[in-house]
Scaffold this motif. Structure first.
Motif, mmCIF file in Angstrom:
data_model
loop_
_atom_site.group_PDB
_atom_site.id
_atom_site.type_symbol
_atom_site.label_atom_id
_atom_site.label_comp_id
_atom_site.label_asym_id
_atom_site.label_seq_id
_atom_site.Cartn_x
_atom_site.Cartn_y
_atom_site.Cartn_z
ATOM 1 N N ALA A 205 0.832 -1.207 0.000
ATOM 2 C CA ALA A 205 0.000 0.000 0.000
ATOM 3 C C ALA A 205 0.863 1.253 0.000
ATOM 4 O O ALA A 205 0.572 2.234 -0.708
ATOM 5 C CB ALA A 205 -0.933 -0.013 1.209
ATOM 6 N N LEU A 206 1.921 1.246 0.797
ATOM 7 C CA LEU A 206 2.815 2.409 0.834
ATOM 8 C C LEU A 206 3.556 2.577 -0.487
ATOM 9 O O LEU A 206 3.796 3.706 -0.937
ATOM 10 C CB LEU A 206 3.811 2.245 1.987
ATOM 11 C CG LEU A 206 3.219 2.379 3.398
ATOM 12 C CD1 LEU A 206 4.270 2.022 4.447
ATOM 13 C CD2 LEU A 206 2.720 3.807 3.634
ATOM 14 N N GLN A 207 3.924 1.454 -1.108
ATOM 15 C CA GLN A 207 4.619 1.551 -2.398
ATOM 16 C C GLN A 207 3.714 2.129 -3.472
ATOM 17 O O GLN A 207 4.162 2.881 -4.341
ATOM 18 C CB GLN A 207 5.134 0.172 -2.818
ATOM 19 C CG GLN A 207 6.273 -0.350 -1.945
ATOM 20 C CD GLN A 207 6.718 -1.740 -2.341
ATOM 21 O OE1 GLN A 207 7.036 -1.992 -3.501
ATOM 22 N NE2 GLN A 207 6.759 -2.651 -1.376
ATOM 23 N N VAL A 208 2.433 1.791 -3.416
ATOM 24 C CA VAL A 208 1.477 2.381 -4.361
ATOM 25 C C VAL A 208 1.411 3.891 -4.164
ATOM 26 O O VAL A 208 1.225 4.660 -5.123
ATOM 27 C CB VAL A 208 0.077 1.745 -4.166
ATOM 28 C CG1 VAL A 208 -0.980 2.520 -4.948
ATOM 29 C CG2 VAL A 208 0.102 0.292 -4.605
ATOM 30 N N MET A 209 1.616 4.346 -2.937
ATOM 31 C CA MET A 209 1.585 5.776 -2.633
ATOM 32 C C MET A 209 2.906 6.468 -2.970
ATOM 33 O O MET A 209 3.055 7.666 -2.723
ATOM 34 C CB MET A 209 1.259 5.974 -1.151
ATOM 35 C CG MET A 209 -0.114 5.442 -0.748
ATOM 36 S SD MET A 209 -0.354 5.349 1.043
ATOM 37 C CE MET A 209 -0.141 7.065 1.511
ATOM 38 N N GLY A 210 3.870 5.697 -3.495
ATOM 39 C CA GLY A 210 5.121 6.304 -3.930
ATOM 40 C C GLY A 210 6.295 6.124 -2.992
ATOM 41 O O GLY A 210 7.385 6.640 -3.252
ATOM 42 N N VAL A 211 6.102 5.396 -1.903
ATOM 43 C CA VAL A 211 7.201 5.164 -0.957
ATOM 44 C C VAL A 211 8.101 4.053 -1.488
ATOM 45 O O VAL A 211 7.614 3.043 -2.000
ATOM 46 C CB VAL A 211 6.647 4.781 0.434
ATOM 47 C CG1 VAL A 211 7.787 4.552 1.423
ATOM 48 C CG2 VAL A 211 5.700 5.862 0.953
ATOM 49 N N ARG A 212 9.415 4.238 -1.357
ATOM 50 C CA ARG A 212 10.341 3.211 -1.818
ATOM 51 C C ARG A 212 10.168 1.925 -1.012
ATOM 52 O O ARG A 212 9.790 1.969 0.153
ATOM 53 C CB ARG A 212 11.784 3.709 -1.713
ATOM 54 C CG ARG A 212 12.132 4.790 -2.730
ATOM 55 C CD ARG A 212 13.593 5.155 -2.637
ATOM 56 N NE ARG A 212 13.951 5.626 -1.299
ATOM 57 C CZ ARG A 212 15.210 5.917 -0.932
ATOM 58 N NH1 ARG A 212 16.211 5.770 -1.786
ATOM 59 N NH2 ARG A 212 15.454 6.358 0.286
ATOM 60 N N GLN A 213 10.507 0.803 -1.663
ATOM 61 C CA GLN A 213 10.225 -0.498 -1.048
ATOM 62 C C GLN A 213 10.898 -0.655 0.305
ATOM 63 O O GLN A 213 10.269 -1.082 1.276
ATOM 64 C CB GLN A 213 10.673 -1.633 -1.970
ATOM 65 C CG GLN A 213 10.380 -3.012 -1.387
ATOM 66 C CD GLN A 213 10.785 -4.152 -2.308
ATOM 67 O OE1 GLN A 213 11.146 -3.915 -3.454
ATOM 68 N NE2 GLN A 213 10.710 -5.369 -1.810
ATOM 69 N N ARG A 214 12.190 -0.304 0.390
ATOM 70 C CA ARG A 214 12.897 -0.499 1.652
ATOM 71 C C ARG A 214 12.277 0.346 2.756
ATOM 72 O O ARG A 214 12.051 -0.135 3.870
ATOM 73 C CB ARG A 214 14.371 -0.136 1.492
ATOM 74 C CG ARG A 214 15.182 -0.374 2.761
ATOM 75 C CD ARG A 214 16.610 0.084 2.606
ATOM 76 N NE ARG A 214 17.327 -0.069 3.872
ATOM 77 C CZ ARG A 214 18.516 0.455 4.116
ATOM 78 N NH1 ARG A 214 19.142 1.139 3.169
ATOM 79 N NH2 ARG A 214 19.099 0.287 5.282
ATOM 80 N N SER A 215 11.957 1.596 2.449
ATOM 81 C CA SER A 215 11.335 2.474 3.446
ATOM 82 C C SER A 215 9.960 1.949 3.832
ATOM 83 O O SER A 215 9.576 1.965 5.013
ATOM 84 C CB SER A 215 11.224 3.895 2.891
ATOM 85 O OG SER A 215 12.501 4.420 2.592
ATOM 86 N N ALA A 216 9.212 1.467 2.825
ATOM 87 C CA ALA A 216 7.877 0.920 3.108
ATOM 88 C C ALA A 216 7.963 -0.290 4.019
ATOM 89 O O ALA A 216 7.143 -0.452 4.944
ATOM 90 C CB ALA A 216 7.189 0.555 1.797
#
Length: 588
Positions: A205-216
């Protein structure tokens, strides 16, 4: 001198190359792990039957001591679910939860565990990690996960229930379910569902919002803090404390009290066995996590020094009012993923927890216990492994038995009996397998010098030669079995005049094994049958030469099985046949 000292103080090794870049990575990892560890520490103290603040105490000084003595660069030490459950079981056997005696018992367990681990480390006994088989450990952790999750359901329901084993827990919950507190349930169920969802769906869900995978991924793993914050706000807004929703309540502010405890001799006599079990389980779990993470970076750990590191961490926990600790998989994985480079990240995490105990504990007054229970349930259900039983059944029935017995005894009789039963069954099955070693009658593969099992391959044999390959060391466990096996096979083959024992897989022959070889030699000799050995390993041959066995052997010792078979095959006990006879059979 420095190298020798750094073996006991690994900080001297990694500290030499410490720089600003590593410091930045360690600080970032410490921030992430601290956010994750605060609710975890509170929850696991609850699981252990201790005041929540004890979980914070067990997450400060132990991390600092491990940073000095531990060899893993990324292992995060602190309270973990399985050890918390074992602590509750052990301390509950000598005192009632909520009493000063119960807390003293938990602290004594930490001190005993620390001293035991440190002594084992000084004795370089890291090999003990190999004594618990994977099926036993896997079964114990699976059963413990089920017990822990079941024990926390009462906090989700807001009822008073208990039990020392799974049937008792389920029975107690069934009787109390009618008293369920709806407001508590309204907090516990959403918190549990949110934590389950965020484990799988949070990062995507966070990656869909533009957050990088590691941070997500890192934000997802720190999500329990969000559940804590939201539930606290719900308690305040809806005044749930007045609706009989159990809250954490006041948590003492300040650093942990430093005192020498755990010296009550009478208490030590009652707790040393549970402390030993906690030490072994904690060490095995910690080393497994440390080795897994170290392998990903092509680093190495020292099991012997890990004993000292974990021992010092537990002693530090006892001195600061905590309970037994070890390396946890979840927080260590977060520490690794967050980029921790050295154990200093653990020391920085300890500083963060210390600041929390100084300034943030008043904010946790309104934290619902149901939220902490949800945190525990979601964390421990990941420990339940439903695939291993089927895999073990297909691969090894004996390992499956050890696994299943460990699960069953842990669920029915509690964690201590589960560990003891698992180890006991594992040893019994090992001894049973060792007492019945694999041996095979072999023949020569045509047009080669190789010998294989006659039941698996098309091979060449002759009636008057019996070749037996022994695939285990000859010890007191199996020596008598080998003697009976050889004599039975000879009895079934009246034409046999020579027996060749192929010893390519025999790494040891102890005194009992030697006695059986001598008995086989004499029995065969009395029947006019020659006994020969082939492919005997050098160290085994050296020991045999120090006895009279080689002199009394009625046959020969051959360098290779092919040479032995070729020579003794010519001796049929009958008049010599024409050379063409032997050439046609590939004997010469």
């Amino acid at each position: 001198m420095r190298t020798k000292l750094s073996r006991y103080l690994p900080i001297l090794e990694w500290g030499r190359d410490y720089n600003r870049s590593i410091l930045a990575d360690d600080l970032m990892a410490a921030v992430i792990v601290t956010i994750m560890l605060i609710p975890q520490s509170l929850a696991y103290a609850l699981l252990a039957g201790l005041p929540p603040v004890v979980g914070l105490y067990a997450s400060i000084l132990p991390l600092m001591l491990y940073a000095l003595f531990g060899t893993s660069r990324t292992l995060a030490v602190g309270p973990v679910a399985v050890i918390s459950l074992m602590t509750a079981s052990a301390a509950g056997s000598v005192a009632a939860q909520g009493t000063a005696e119960y807390l003293e018992a938990a602290i004594t367990l930490a001190m005993l565990s620390g001293v035991m681990l440190a002594i084992l480390g000084l004795l370089r006994a890291g090999f003990l990690a190999n004594l618990l088989s994977h099926p036993v450990i896997s079964g114990f952790i699976t059963a413990s996960g089920i017990l822990i999750a079941t024990s926390q359901i009462k906090h989700i329901l807001g009822v008073d229930a208990g039990g020392d084993n799974w049937p008792a827990m389920l029975g107690s919950l069934a009787l109390a379910i009618g008293d369920t507190n709806g407001w508590t349930l309204a907090v516990g169920i959403p918190a549990t569902l949110f934590l389950f969802w965020v484990r799988k769906g949070g990062s995507p869900a966070l990656q869909v919002m533009g957050v990088r995978q590691r941070s997500a991924d890192l934000v997802t793993k720190a999500s329990p803090i969000l559940a804590v914050a939201l539930s606290i706000l719900a308690v305040i807004a809806l005044e749930l404390g007045e609706r009989n929703v159990s809250l954490v309540g006041p948590i003492p502010q300040g650093l942990p009290p430093f005192a020498i405890r755990g010296t009550d001799i009478a208490l030590i006599e009652k707790l040393w066995v549970p402390a030993l079990l906690i030490s072994v389980i904690g060490f095995v779990e910690s080393v497994s996590v440390a080795q897994t993470l170290a392998a990903k970076r092509r680093q190495r750990i020292s099991p012997d020094q890990e004993l000292i590191g974990l021992g010092s961490a537990n002693i530090a926990s006892a001195l600061s009012g905590g309970y037994p600790v070890t390396g946890g998989f979840a927080r260590s994985a977060v520490n690794f993923d967050a980029g921790a480079q050295t154990p200093a990240a653990g020391a920085f995490t300890a500083a963060g927890i210390a600041l929390a105990t100084l300034f943030l504990t008043p904010l946790l007054f309104n934290l619902p216990i149901a939220t902490l229970a949800a945190t525990i349930i979601v964390a421990v259900l990941s420990l339940v492994d439903l695939k291993t039983p089927g895999q073990l059944w297909r691969y090894s029935k004996t390992d499956f038995i050890a696994h299943a017995v460990t699960i069953a005894i842990t669920l029915l009789a509690g964690v201590e009996m589960g560990v003891i039963a698992g180890v006991g069954v594992g040893l019994v099955l090992y001894l049973w397998r060792a007492s019945r070693p694999h041996a095979a009658i072999v023949g020569r593969v045509p047009e080669t010098e190789h010998f294989r099992n006659i039941a698996r391959h098309k091979v060449f044999t002759v009636p008057h030669v019996l070749s037996i390959r022994i695939d285990e060391a000859l010890t007191y466990l199996n020596a008598r079995w080998l003697e009976e096996y050889v004599l039975e096979e000879v009895a079934d083959r009246p034409a046999v005049r020579h027996v060749i024992l192929m010893c390519s897989a025999v790494n040891e022959v102890d005194a009992s094994g030697l006695e059986s070889l001598e008995a086989i030699n004499h029995r065969l000799g009395d029947g006019g049958i020659g006994l020969h050995l082939s492919e005997v390993k050098g160290p085994v041959m050296d020991r045999l030469k120090r006895t009279r066995f080689i002199e009394e052997l009625n046959g020969k010792v051959f360098l290779s099985q092919d040479k032995a078979f070729a020579e003794v095959s010519l001796d049929t006990g009958e008049p010599p046949a024409p050379v063409d006879h032997y050439l046609a059979r590939g004997l010469i």
